[in-house]
Design a protein around this motif. Structure first.
Motif, PDB file in Angstrom:
ATOM      1  N   LEU A 151       0.805  -1.220   0.000  1.00 49.12           N
ATOM      2  CA  LEU A 151       0.000   0.000   0.000  1.00 49.12           C
ATOM      3  C   LEU A 151       0.837   1.270   0.000  1.00 49.12           C
ATOM      4  O   LEU A 151       0.512   2.246  -0.684  1.00 49.12           O
ATOM      5  CB  LEU A 151      -0.925  -0.011   1.229  1.00 49.12           C
ATOM      6  N   ALA A 171       0.526   0.992  -4.925  1.00 47.44           N
ATOM      7  CA  ALA A 171      -0.864   1.443  -5.036  1.00 47.44           C
ATOM      8  C   ALA A 171      -0.939   2.673  -5.933  1.00 47.44           C
ATOM      9  O   ALA A 171      -0.206   3.643  -5.726  1.00 47.44           O
ATOM     10  CB  ALA A 171      -1.426   1.760  -3.656  1.00 47.44           C
ATOM     11  N   PRO A 172      -1.805   2.671  -6.936  1.00 56.90           N
ATOM     12  CA  PRO A 172      -1.890   3.816  -7.860  1.00 56.90           C
ATOM     13  C   PRO A 172      -2.362   5.091  -7.200  1.00 56.90           C
ATOM     14  O   PRO A 172      -2.150   6.182  -7.732  1.00 56.90           O
ATOM     15  CB  PRO A 172      -2.883   3.334  -8.926  1.00 56.90           C
ATOM     16  N   ARG A 211       1.450   7.238  -4.754  1.00 58.21           N
ATOM     17  CA  ARG A 211       2.702   7.203  -5.506  1.00 58.21           C
ATOM     18  C   ARG A 211       2.915   8.557  -6.166  1.00 58.21           C
ATOM     19  O   ARG A 211       2.117   9.467  -5.997  1.00 58.21           O
ATOM     20  CB  ARG A 211       2.662   6.091  -6.565  1.00 58.21           C
ATOM     21  N   TYR A 257      -9.984   9.733  -2.820  1.00 57.85           N
ATOM     22  CA  TYR A 257      -9.811   9.139  -4.144  1.00 57.85           C
ATOM     23  C   TYR A 257     -10.886   9.655  -5.103  1.00 57.85           C
ATOM     24  O   TYR A 257     -10.600   9.944  -6.273  1.00 57.85           O
ATOM     25  CB  TYR A 257      -9.867   7.621  -4.053  1.00 57.85           C
ATOM     26  N   ARG A 293      -9.941   0.012  -7.785  1.00 61.32           N
ATOM     27  CA  ARG A 293      -8.811   0.437  -6.948  1.00 61.32           C
ATOM     28  C   ARG A 293      -8.595  -0.479  -5.758  1.00 61.32           C
ATOM     29  O   ARG A 293      -7.511  -0.495  -5.175  1.00 61.32           O
ATOM     30  CB  ARG A 293      -9.007   1.866  -6.445  1.00 61.32           C
ATOM     31  N   ASP A 294      -9.617  -1.234  -5.362  1.00 65.48           N
ATOM     32  CA  ASP A 294      -9.499  -2.117  -4.206  1.00 65.48           C
ATOM     33  C   ASP A 294      -8.982  -3.506  -4.561  1.00 65.48           C
ATOM     34  O   ASP A 294      -8.813  -4.342  -3.668  1.00 65.48           O
ATOM     35  CB  ASP A 294     -10.862  -2.235  -3.513  1.00 65.48           C
ATOM     36  N   ASP A 295      -8.700  -3.738  -5.821  1.00 68.90           N
ATOM     37  CA  ASP A 295      -8.177  -5.024  -6.287  1.00 68.90           C
ATOM     38  C   ASP A 295      -6.715  -4.847  -6.674  1.00 68.90           C
ATOM     39  O   ASP A 295      -6.418  -4.267  -7.721  1.00 68.90           O
ATOM     40  CB  ASP A 295      -8.991  -5.517  -7.480  1.00 68.90           C
ATOM     41  N   PRO A 296      -5.779  -5.319  -5.859  1.00 68.14           N
ATOM     42  CA  PRO A 296      -4.363  -5.131  -6.170  1.00 68.14           C
ATOM     43  C   PRO A 296      -3.954  -5.670  -7.536  1.00 68.14           C
ATOM     44  O   PRO A 296      -2.986  -5.171  -8.130  1.00 68.14           O
ATOM     45  CB  PRO A 296      -3.646  -5.886  -5.038  1.00 68.14           C
ATOM     46  N   TRP A 346      -4.094  -2.822  -9.953  1.00 66.61           N
ATOM     47  CA  TRP A 346      -3.342  -1.600  -9.682  1.00 66.61           C
ATOM     48  C   TRP A 346      -2.508  -1.143 -10.871  1.00 66.61           C
ATOM     49  O   TRP A 346      -2.415   0.044 -11.162  1.00 66.61           O
ATOM     50  CB  TRP A 346      -2.452  -1.798  -8.453  1.00 66.61           C
ATOM     51  N   LEU A 384      -4.789   0.540 -13.425  1.00 64.31           N
ATOM     52  CA  LEU A 384      -5.268   1.825 -12.943  1.00 64.31           C
ATOM     53  C   LEU A 384      -4.157   2.863 -12.953  1.00 64.31           C
ATOM     54  O   LEU A 384      -4.377   4.026 -13.326  1.00 64.31           O
ATOM     55  CB  LEU A 384      -5.839   1.667 -11.531  1.00 64.31           C
ATOM     56  N   ALA A 385      -2.962   2.459 -12.584  1.00 63.02           N
ATOM     57  CA  ALA A 385      -1.827   3.385 -12.577  1.00 63.02           C
ATOM     58  C   ALA A 385      -1.540   3.919 -13.982  1.00 63.02           C
ATOM     59  O   ALA A 385      -1.177   5.091 -14.151  1.00 63.02           O
ATOM     60  CB  ALA A 385      -0.587   2.709 -12.010  1.00 63.02           C
TER      61      ALA A 385
END
Length: 361
Positions: free
Chosen positions: A217, A222-223, A226, A246, A263-266, A269, A272-273
């Protein structure tokens, strides 16, 4: 002079790194700090006059000379705190170890600042910040997946070092009010960095952190936590962890939240990033700073030190002063009645002059 430590007398054996940083903070808070340096300026000129020497008086002494050593011991006898940052055993060989100093002043708080600590298999080994944080596990967790990235020398030298010797000194002074006795404070960077790491160790113990870099995290994976590059080469820092922050981030970027990867699913990530990176790349850092100004999206520009000194918030607090290469930090923390003050180095004097003042105060 002001400051909550006004009247506190400190003898500092000149060194480099966290010990002089701790002495600087003691002086900022009002302590009378006397730096003991060698009889001649060291090669490279790291001596009187740099910002880390602010607020202190300097005396020169050849500790191999019996008269000079006796003079420094006289300072110790009148002091509240003694601070040294040498390898274990060095102060003892100079005739200024804890046994000698506490013999002439049982109320003395003797602060020792090292990387490895006074004891242990590596106690006599050379090292620097990068080595100390490497052994604690902290360095392994920092940086991109490909390789650890040292965070300058802020974590070991100053976070795990000077902050902890300061804490120990002040705690020992408080205890002395009850016992009437001083004691030795063994501040090791490996110990301090381990304490600083406690929240990560706790997350790791409950399965919320793993030992893979850039996969957690708070380590850049995490997008929504960062940095992102912007048009023109600048960067912004994004810390929109909570859903409400967010949502404001997504809105400020002009994106449709319903169409974004979860966003809650690694596992999503990375995708999404990429979307967020493309959005940030479309405008300059300062344009994004204006867009998110006054918005609780946890988006801030990544500033250089020179830019930070000119930032409206930093300038309003006076946290940094100066410009260009000559930026310096103001004292911290702040006090409501007894303000800390960053004073210029107080120059050189002789031991007898200091003793004549200390013995009558």
């Amino acid at each position: 002079m002001g400051g909550p430590l006004q009247g506190l007398k400190v003898v500092e054996l000149s060194a480099m790194g966290p010990a002089p940083h701790a002495a600087m903070m003691l002086a900022d808070m009002g302590a009378q700090v006397v730096r003991v340096v060698g009889p001649a300026p060291p090669v490279g000129g790291y001596d009187v006059g740099t910002h880390l020497q602010r607020g202190r008086t300097t005396v020169r002494a050849n500790l191999k000379d019996a008269a000079d050593l006796a003079g420094v011991r006289g300072l110790v006898a009148a002091a509240d705190v003694f601070l040294e940052g040498y390898r274990p055993g060095t102060a003892e060989r100079l005739g200024l170890g804890p046994e000698e100093c506490l013999a002439v002043n049982p109320r003395l708080v003797y602060g020792r600042m090292t990387g490895w600590g006074q004891e242990g298999p590596l106690a006599q080994r050379a090292g620097h910040d990068i080595n100390y944080i490497a052994l604690t596990g902290a360095l392994h967790a920092m940086g991109p997946a490909a390789a650890p990235m040292p965070p300058m020398n802020l974590v070991g030298d100053f976070g795990g070092g000077s902050m902890f010797v300061l804490t120990g000194i002040l705690a020992a002074l408080w205890e002395r009010e009850r016992s009437g006795l001083g004691q030795v404070v063994d501040a090791a960077m490996v110990d301090g960095v381990s304490v600083l790491s406690q929240i990560i160790l706790e997350l790791r113990s409950v399965g919320m952190w793993n030992d893979t870099r850039e996969a957690n995290l708070l380590d850049g994976a995490a997008p929504f936590y960062r940095t992102y590059g912007c048009a023109g080469g600048g960067h912004v820092a994004v810390g929109a962890i909570e859903p409400q922050f967010y949502a404001l981030l997504v809105d400020g970027l002009g994106l449709d939240g319903a169409g974004l990867p979860d966003r809650d699913d690694p596992t999503m990530w990375g995708a999404l990033a990429e979307v967020l990176a493309a959005a940030f790349a479309a405008r300059t850092r300062d344009e994004w700073a204006d867009t998110f100004d006054g918005v609780d999206a946890c988006v801030t520009p990544v500033l250089t030190f020179a830019e930070a000194a000119e930032n409206a918030h930093m300038a309003a607090r006076g946290a940094l002063t100066g410009a260009g290469k000559h930026v310096v930090a103001a004292p911290a923390p702040r006090f409501s009645r007894t303000a800390a003050v960053a004073r210029e180095p107080l120059g050189e004097t002789d031991i007898s002059s200091i003793l004549s003042t200390w013995r009558t105060s």
